[in-house]
Every structure is written in C-alpha cells, then in structure tokens.
Scaffold this motif. Sequence first.
Motif, PDB file in Angstrom:
ATOM      1  N   PRO A 410      50.959  71.342   6.983  1.00  0.00           N
ATOM      2  CA  PRO A 410      49.902  70.371   7.531  1.00  0.00           C
ATOM      3  C   PRO A 410      50.554  69.321   8.049  1.00  0.00           C
ATOM      4  O   PRO A 410      49.136  68.645   8.513  1.00  0.00           O
ATOM      5  N   LYS A 411      51.535  69.409   8.711  1.00  0.00           N
ATOM      6  CA  LYS A 411      51.771  68.928  10.553  1.00  0.00           C
ATOM      7  C   LYS A 411      50.804  69.250  11.139  1.00  0.00           C
ATOM      8  O   LYS A 411      49.966  68.506  12.267  1.00  0.00           O
ATOM      9  N   LEU A 412      50.307  70.393  11.326  1.00  0.00           N
ATOM     10  CA  LEU A 412      50.048  71.244  12.652  1.00  0.00           C
ATOM     11  C   LEU A 412      48.073  70.375  11.577  1.00  0.00           C
ATOM     12  O   LEU A 412      47.483  70.675  12.844  1.00  0.00           O
ATOM     13  N   PHE A 413      48.088  71.143  10.790  1.00  0.00           N
ATOM     14  CA  PHE A 413      46.538  70.489  10.442  1.00  0.00           C
ATOM     15  C   PHE A 413      45.967  69.043  11.462  1.00  0.00           C
ATOM     16  O   PHE A 413      45.277  68.637  11.982  1.00  0.00           O
ATOM     17  N   SER A 414      46.972  68.234  10.555  1.00  0.00           N
ATOM     18  CA  SER A 414      46.971  67.059  10.944  1.00  0.00           C
ATOM     19  C   SER A 414      47.050  66.356  12.330  1.00  0.00           C
ATOM     20  O   SER A 414      45.585  65.547  13.253  1.00  0.00           O
ATOM     21  N   MET A 415      47.850  67.131  12.879  1.00  0.00           N
ATOM     22  CA  MET A 415      48.298  67.451  14.838  1.00  0.00           C
ATOM     23  C   MET A 415      45.935  67.593  15.222  1.00  0.00           C
ATOM     24  O   MET A 415      45.205  67.597  16.044  1.00  0.00           O
ATOM     25  N   ILE A 416      45.625  68.711  14.726  1.00  0.00           N
ATOM     26  CA  ILE A 416      44.404  69.530  15.379  1.00  0.00           C
ATOM     27  C   ILE A 416      43.129  67.999  14.892  1.00  0.00           C
ATOM     28  O   ILE A 416      42.167  68.156  15.161  1.00  0.00           O
ATOM     29  N   ASP A 417      43.534  67.851  13.721  1.00  0.00           N
ATOM     30  CA  ASP A 417      42.338  66.496  12.846  1.00  0.00           C
ATOM     31  C   ASP A 417      42.233  65.444  14.073  1.00  0.00           C
ATOM     32  O   ASP A 417      41.354  64.257  13.675  1.00  0.00           O
ATOM     33  N   ASN A 418      44.065  64.918  14.229  1.00  0.00           N
ATOM     34  CA  ASN A 418      44.052  64.308  15.114  1.00  0.00           C
ATOM     35  C   ASN A 418      42.830  63.710  15.748  1.00  0.00           C
ATOM     36  O   ASN A 418      42.586  62.593  16.702  1.00  0.00           O
ATOM     37  N   LEU A 419      43.859  64.750  16.693  1.00  0.00           N
ATOM     38  CA  LEU A 419      42.730  65.243  18.099  1.00  0.00           C
ATOM     39  C   LEU A 419      41.312  65.512  17.573  1.00  0.00           C
ATOM     40  O   LEU A 419      40.116  64.629  18.955  1.00  0.00           O
ATOM     41  N   LEU A 420      40.772  66.127  16.688  1.00  0.00           N
ATOM     42  CA  LEU A 420      39.527  66.162  16.410  1.00  0.00           C
ATOM     43  C   LEU A 420      38.984  64.705  16.350  1.00  0.00           C
ATOM     44  O   LEU A 420      37.971  64.266  17.086  1.00  0.00           O
ATOM     45  N   GLU A 421      39.165  63.552  15.872  1.00  0.00           N
ATOM     46  CA  GLU A 421      38.705  62.454  15.545  1.00  0.00           C
ATOM     47  C   GLU A 421      38.832  61.878  16.744  1.00  0.00           C
ATOM     48  O   GLU A 421      38.652  60.331  16.941  1.00  0.00           O
ATOM     49  N   ARG A 422      40.821  61.764  17.397  1.00  0.00           N
ATOM     50  CA  ARG A 422      40.085  61.093  18.637  1.00  0.00           C
ATOM     51  C   ARG A 422      39.080  61.289  19.855  1.00  0.00           C
ATOM     52  O   ARG A 422      38.787  60.461  20.143  1.00  0.00           O
ATOM     53  N   ILE A 423      38.587  62.852  19.292  1.00  0.00           N
ATOM     54  CA  ILE A 423      38.419  63.114  21.173  1.00  0.00           C
ATOM     55  C   ILE A 423      36.024  62.184  19.650  1.00  0.00           C
ATOM     56  O   ILE A 423      35.638  61.674  21.013  1.00  0.00           O
ATOM     57  N   LEU A 424      36.189  62.242  18.962  1.00  0.00           N
ATOM     58  CA  LEU A 424      35.438  61.565  17.995  1.00  0.00           C
ATOM     59  C   LEU A 424      34.729  59.962  18.861  1.00  0.00           C
ATOM     60  O   LEU A 424      33.723  59.325  18.779  1.00  0.00           O
ATOM     61  N   GLN A 425      35.803  59.558  18.079  1.00  0.00           N
ATOM     62  CA  GLN A 425      36.228  57.980  17.847  1.00  0.00           C
ATOM     63  C   GLN A 425      36.180  57.841  19.622  1.00  0.00           C
ATOM     64  O   GLN A 425      35.099  56.373  20.169  1.00  0.00           O
ATOM     65  N   ASP A 426      36.554  58.511  20.774  1.00  0.00           N
ATOM     66  CA  ASP A 426      36.381  57.987  21.879  1.00  0.00           C
ATOM     67  C   ASP A 426      34.856  58.216  23.215  1.00  0.00           C
ATOM     68  O   ASP A 426      35.072  57.947  24.180  1.00  0.00           O
ATOM     69  N   THR A 427      34.940  59.549  22.177  1.00  0.00           N
ATOM     70  CA  THR A 427      32.641  59.563  23.267  1.00  0.00           C
ATOM     71  C   THR A 427      31.863  59.073  22.010  1.00  0.00           C
ATOM     72  O   THR A 427      30.552  59.663  22.281  1.00  0.00           O
ATOM     73  N   ASP A 428      31.986  58.069  20.716  1.00  0.00           N
ATOM     74  CA  ASP A 428      30.926  57.665  20.297  1.00  0.00           C
ATOM     75  C   ASP A 428      30.342  56.684  20.550  1.00  0.00           C
ATOM     76  O   ASP A 428      31.300  55.087  21.147  1.00  0.00           O
ATOM     77  N   VAL A 429      29.670  56.582  21.843  1.00  0.00           N
ATOM     78  CA  VAL A 429      29.048  55.927  22.367  1.00  0.00           C
ATOM     79  C   VAL A 429      27.204  55.882  21.891  1.00  0.00           C
ATOM     80  O   VAL A 429      26.674  57.001  21.694  1.00  0.00           O
ATOM     81  N   LYS A 430      26.641  54.879  21.933  1.00  0.00           N
ATOM     82  CA  LYS A 430      25.727  54.858  21.371  1.00  0.00           C
ATOM     83  C   LYS A 430      24.461  55.038  22.507  1.00  0.00           C
ATOM     84  O   LYS A 430      24.412  55.355  23.520  1.00  0.00           O
ATOM     85  N   GLY A 431      23.754  55.999  22.017  1.00  0.00           N
ATOM     86  CA  GLY A 431      22.269  57.134  22.480  1.00  0.00           C
ATOM     87  C   GLY A 431      23.676  58.230  23.600  1.00  0.00           C
ATOM     88  O   GLY A 431      22.399  58.612  24.537  1.00  0.00           O
ATOM     89  N   VAL A 432      24.608  58.032  23.343  1.00  0.00           N
ATOM     90  CA  VAL A 432      25.065  59.677  23.897  1.00  0.00           C
ATOM     91  C   VAL A 432      25.843  60.426  22.796  1.00  0.00           C
ATOM     92  O   VAL A 432      26.353  60.494  21.837  1.00  0.00           O
ATOM     93  N   LEU A 433      25.338  61.675  23.621  1.00  0.00           N
ATOM     94  CA  LEU A 433      25.582  62.771  22.322  1.00  0.00           C
ATOM     95  C   LEU A 433      27.625  62.298  22.447  1.00  0.00           C
ATOM     96  O   LEU A 433      27.963  62.733  23.684  1.00  0.00           O
ATOM     97  N   PRO A 434      28.455  63.405  21.021  1.00  0.00           N
ATOM     98  CA  PRO A 434      29.857  62.939  21.151  1.00  0.00           C
ATOM     99  C   PRO A 434      30.096  64.606  22.348  1.00  0.00           C
ATOM    100  O   PRO A 434      29.233  65.283  22.062  1.00  0.00           O
ATOM    101  N   ALA A 435      31.814  64.533  22.342  1.00  0.00           N
ATOM    102  CA  ALA A 435      32.201  65.305  23.042  1.00  0.00           C
ATOM    103  C   ALA A 435      31.576  66.238  22.254  1.00  0.00           C
ATOM    104  O   ALA A 435      31.762  67.624  23.020  1.00  0.00           O
TER     105      ALA A 435
END
Length: 841
Positions: A410-435
């Motif tokens: 669960p901790k390992l999965f949480s790390m992966i999930d947090n990584l993915l969420e952070r990347i999507l959140q930080d690259t969520d810009v209108k008109g631009v494809l996410p990372a």
Amino acid sequence: MASPTTIQQRSSSISPTSPLQRLSTFKETHINTKPNTPHSSSSSSLDTFSSDPIFSAFLSPDFNSTTFSSQALSSGSAAACAEKLEEGIRLLEKQLRSEVLSRHDDLLSQLSSLKDAESALSIVRSGITTLQSSVRRVRSEIADPHRQIKVKTIQLSNIHQTVEFLQSSVRVLRLIKKLKDLMELAEIEPEKLDLSKAAQLHKEILSLCEENSLSGITFIDEEFSWLNETGNRLRSEAMKVLERGMEGLNQAEVGSGLQVFYNLGELRSSVDTLINKYKNQGIKSVSAALDMKAISASSSGSYGPGGIQRSGTPQIGSGGKAKDGLWNRMNVCMDQIHSIVVAVWHLQRVLSKKRDPFTHVLLLDEVMQEGDLMLTERVWEAIVKSFANQMKSTFTASSFVKEVFTVGYPKLFSMIDNLLERILQDTDVKGVLPAISLEGKDQMVAAIDLFQTNFLALCWSRLSDLVNSVFPVSSRGSVPSKDQISRIILRVQEEIEAVKLDGRLTLLVLREIGKVLLLLAQRAEFQISTGPDARQVNGPANSAQLKNFTLCQHLQEIHTRISTMMLGLPTVASDVLSPSLGAIYGVACDSVTSLFQAMLDRLEACILQIHEQNFDVHGMDAAMDNNASPYMEELQKCVLHFRSEFLARLLASFSTHARSTGAETICTTLVRRMASRVLVFFIRHAALVRPLSESGKLRLARDMAELELAVGQNLFPVEQLGAPYRSLRAFRPVIFLETSQLGASPLIQDLPPSVILHHLYSRGPEELLSPLQRNKLTPLQYSLWLDSQGEDQIWKGIKATLDDYAAKVRARGDKEFSPVYPLMFRLGSSITENAQTPQKI
C-alpha cells in the motif's frame, strides 16, 4: 558480239560533259540495258526442269542433298538417277553457253562503261585533294583566334571566382569582427551577451565558409580555432540557460536556449541530447533507489564480514535501517522522476508554442517528424521500462526488497499514485497535453503488479490462517471464543485501513476479504448442530442449542461490525462484500432458524386449540369469568419458557450493540417475525370461531388482551409490529359491532378482508357454511391453504359458500337473505375491484 564501231557509236551518242556526268550515264546504261536475244530457250529449259520429278527437287529452297541421296539409293534406281543428273548437267552447260553467246554485245558494252567510271573517279579524287588543302588553310587561319579566346575566357573565370572569394572573405571577416565585438562586450558585461544573435552570426560565418569553400585561405583558417571555441562556448551557455529554464519552469529562458540552438542549426540534435540526458538520469535514479549494496552500506556504515547476503538481505541487526533507507531512496526516486518528467514536459510545451521570429517556423516541427513519439513519451517510456525491469529483478534477486515491498505494497502503491497525481496536476494546463496519458499511468502501476499479487496473497494468507485457527476443519464440536472472533474482525479492519486511501486497491483487498468471509461462513456452517436436539423447545436449552446460539452471536457480530466498516466506503466497495456478508447472515440465520420455527409451530399449535373451546356459552356467570382460556394460558406458559430459556440468551448479547447503533439484529428480526406471525395467526383463527355468543365475545376479547400482553412483554414490543398489531387492536371492537355497523366502520380498514368475511360466518345462519365446513377441512389444513393464497383466491372460496347458501334459500322459496349475505358480497366485490385496479407506485 558487237563490233568496236558499234560501241564507239553508242559512246559518242551519250557524249557526257564531265566525268561525273559520264559516271551517271554509265549507271543508266547499266540499268536500262536489255538483252537482244529472247529467253525462250532458257525458259523452256527451266520449265523442263521444274516439271521433271527429279530436277524439280533442286529448285526447292529447302533442298537437302543428304535426303535426296538417301531417297535415290532406297528407290533402287541410283544408276539411272545418276545418268539423268549428268544429262541435266550437260543440258545446263549448254544453256549457259548459249546465254553467253546471245548476250555478247551487252557484255562488251558494260565493260566500256566500267572504264569510263574509273576515269571519272580519278577526276573526283583530284578535286577532293584540292578541297582538303583548302580546309587545312582555313583551319590554320582560325585556330589562333580560338586559342586566344579560350585563354581569355579562363582568365575571366578565374578573375570572377577570385572576386567572389574576396567578397565572401571580406563578408566573413566582417561577420567575425561583429562576433568578436559581441563576445568582447560579453567579457566585460556577461549579462549583455546576446546568445541568439551570436549564434546567428556563428552559423552564418560557417555557412559562408562551407558554401564558398573558403577553407585554405590563410587568414580565415587562422580564425577557425577561435570560431570553434566560440561555438562551444555558445552551446555551453545556451545549454545552461535551457536547463536552468527547465528546472525552474521558466518559459522565457527555455525559449532563449532553444532559439540559440535553432540559430546554430543544431536544434534537433541538441534536444535529442538533452532528452537522452534526462532519460539516463531517470534510469540512474531508479537503479540507485534499488541498489541494495548502497542501502546496506548506509544502514550499517560498513559491509562487515560477508557484506550483502546472496538473497539480497542486509546484515543481521541492520534490517530496520535498511528498510527505512529503501523507502527514503524510493521517495527520492519519485521526486527525481517527477522533476524530470515535468521539466521535459515544460520543454515540450515551449517547443509547441515558440516560432522563429524570422522564418516563423514552429520549433517543435524542427525537432519532431510525423510519427515520432512526443518528448515526454520518450522519457516516460524509458523510465517505466527501467522501473519495471528493476522491480522484476529485485523481486527475483532480493528477498529483502521483495518482503518490504510486499508487506508495504500500500505504501509503494501510494508513492506511485502520488507521483502520477503530482505529474498530472503540475502538467494540467488548458490547451496543452499532459505529461503522461492514462496508458502511461497504467504502465507504471503494472510495473509493481508482482508485489500487488504477493500482497493480496499475503492478505488472504493472514486472514485465512486466522479463520483456520478459529474454525479448524478437524474439530467440528469446537466453538470459537469472543476474543478469537474479535481478532478476525480487527484483522479485517486493519487490512481495510491499510488501503482505504486508494479506491482501486481497496476493491482488490475487499475481494480477498470476501473470499475469507465465504470461507468463514463455510466453516461456521460446518459447526452448526442439527437434529432433534437443536429443535427441542419443551425443555431447557441444551448444549447443541447453546453452541448454535454462540455461533449465531459470533456471525452476527462479524456481520454487524464489517457492515459498519463499509458505511464509510463508496457503494461499489459495499457491493463487493455484499455476497459474502449475505452468506455470513444466511449461516447465522440457519443456526437458529430451526429453533425459531419449532417455537412458532408450538405457539401456533396452542392457538389452534381455540377451535376446541366453546365460545357459545350464555349466561351471567360466563360473562363475569375473568380467567383466560386454557389455550391462552398454555400459550403464555410457552412464551415465558421461550423467553427465559432461548430468547434471553440470544437477545442479551445484542441489546447493548443494538441500542448503540439502532440496527436490528438477526435474532430481533426473527423474534419480530415470530411475534407478527403469532398475532396474524391468532386473528385468523379467532375470526373462524363459530358460533360466537356475547359471552364468547367477551372471553375472546380477554384472550386478545392476554395475547397482546404476553407478546409485548416476552417477545417484541407490539407497538412496533405495525399492521399485525393494528389488526389485533381493530378486531377486538369489531366483534362487538352490530352487523349493520360493520360496512361503514373505519375499523375494517385495519383488517384484511378475509378476516372480516370469516368473522361474518359467525353472525350468519347455520346453513351458510364456511369454506372450512364446506370442504370438510381441519383448521390446520385450512390455515395452510390460507397461507398460500391471496385475498382474491380466498374470496373465490367464500363466494362459493355464498352461492350454495343462496341456492338453498331459493330452493325453499324464501325471498329474504341473512343480513350478512349482501354485506359479504359487497366486501368481496371490493376485493375484486382492488385486484383489477393497477397499483400506482
């Protein structure tokens, strides 16, 4: 033969004026000459040959001497054939001689023409020689001017090329001077260095040198060393600006760096180099995070004797530090991957927006071709591939990492999930494809599927081992303790708590919990006691029943506690466990259902004794008797016995929990159903009592009061029973109403129509037989039939009795019916109307 005089005359008649003309005349004479002698003789000879069977073969174009000889030999007349051939040869020679003699004059004439032709040719030969001499003279006169023109042309070309070299060289020198001035200014004030302009000058200088082949010019070659140094400096400075802009997510700096490389003509190669650098950084970060030697060294300070074991386990005593070190390294790895992916996405974003100010070319088009992967996809693909390979390798090679990541999935999965969420959140810009795309997310999660499978297997193992220890297969008679059941519930709660932050993982764990609950239900069902001992209700609770009570309580506790845990989870989570919880609930019910059915059967048997009582007693003594009927006294004794021996044991352990949660337990549900059934069953058979006097009505009303008291105090609060209790309360005053008042009384709204109809038989004449009497059934048989029928079917049976009664009355010739007859028909008609009217929801 023609005479010389004749030939001379022919020659003089032609009299050509020149040798060429004489040659032409000769040709005409040769062409137009015709023989003087006719060909009759030669033609006749040829005709003879062609008609002859032997000589005709020699005229064929495909004549074969070998074939002819073979035929001649096989015919048997070879000698005769040879003689004929010799004769033909002599004939041909003779014919040839005749032809020559006949054409003698023509032959001599042709010979004279040949001599004239030779004379003409000699004249032509002389003229050709004169012509060749004239041509040589003309050639000698024009050769010298041509040679001079060629030399001057070469000279002009060289002068022109030299001028171009000089112009290009001068331009290159001027550009070098500008570039040097720009770089010297940068030495004094570095912040004023215009990298884009310097790169443009550098590229233009190199392009001019390459296009005009200026290498080899001394003063230009002397500058090449400085140009190379300047180019390297520009690249270095541009890369610093570009990397600084990517790390700080500064679009202006990234755009400036990219413009420098575009001006240098090295944009694609530079971006590819940068992308490869970030890919390698991501791969190294993953490798460093799972480097067990480094983890062990950091946790123990030194390798010590033996260092890392073959299984990848750290040294004895350093496991805790190694575990913390592994998780710390994974955190660092996740942060680095996040930084790398966001930086590359930022570079890609600027490339997709920035255009060259002069050519208006989109920089992304210079970097990528159609069909190429996006920059973020290249980096993410490399990182995910490395991560998956590293995870697979450590899963196989290191038992320590395997155990840490399996237990801490669960901790390992949480790390992966947090990584993915952070990347999507930080690259969520209108008109631009996410990372990263959804497919990319799934690839990263799939990289740790091995540990997920092991984690779920471990979850199942922990829970199933606990269940097996509580419900051993080898021992059927054992009953688990309350502490053992509490441990199972606590273990389930811990498993859910460990993963509840992630919905997907929660569903996976709940599926394993569901399997364990089904296993628990099977084991508990195996422990249930069956047979006569489990169903006896006359004596005190025996050991088999007490065992069933305990199982029911345990299963009820598990069902209630786990259902409470599901309240805080989404509906889909509850749906996953619903079948398993239903199985637990079903086994809990099965453990006591037979006992409750036996108790209900005993109470119904007591109520059926109502038909053995005499409710047609008349007189004041009967009216003043306040004692309950014998059957009711027996029913009360049974209820008291059931309460003290069975229900008190079952309901006591649930009272506290039921009050705190407000939930209805299995036993309270069964008791409520039993109490409702007792009231319904009593009302049904009280309505069937016939005859019923006024004193009997009083006695029946007292029985109802006693029943209400017995049920309310010992089984279930009657006020909470709903419709059965309202029916009991309504039926008591109904029996005292006049028949004429029944149709308009609001009390009948709380009673089933069949109860009113059955009660009206007690008010009718004896010849109006009830369905019970008409069909000669016992009260128990009729009651069982009523349980399986609806109100409309019951009315059909009642209507049949009314029709029989009407037929008897008409047969006697009477014109009046009992007052209950029209009332029963009116009530029955309402049943039919209600059945035909569609119910509105």
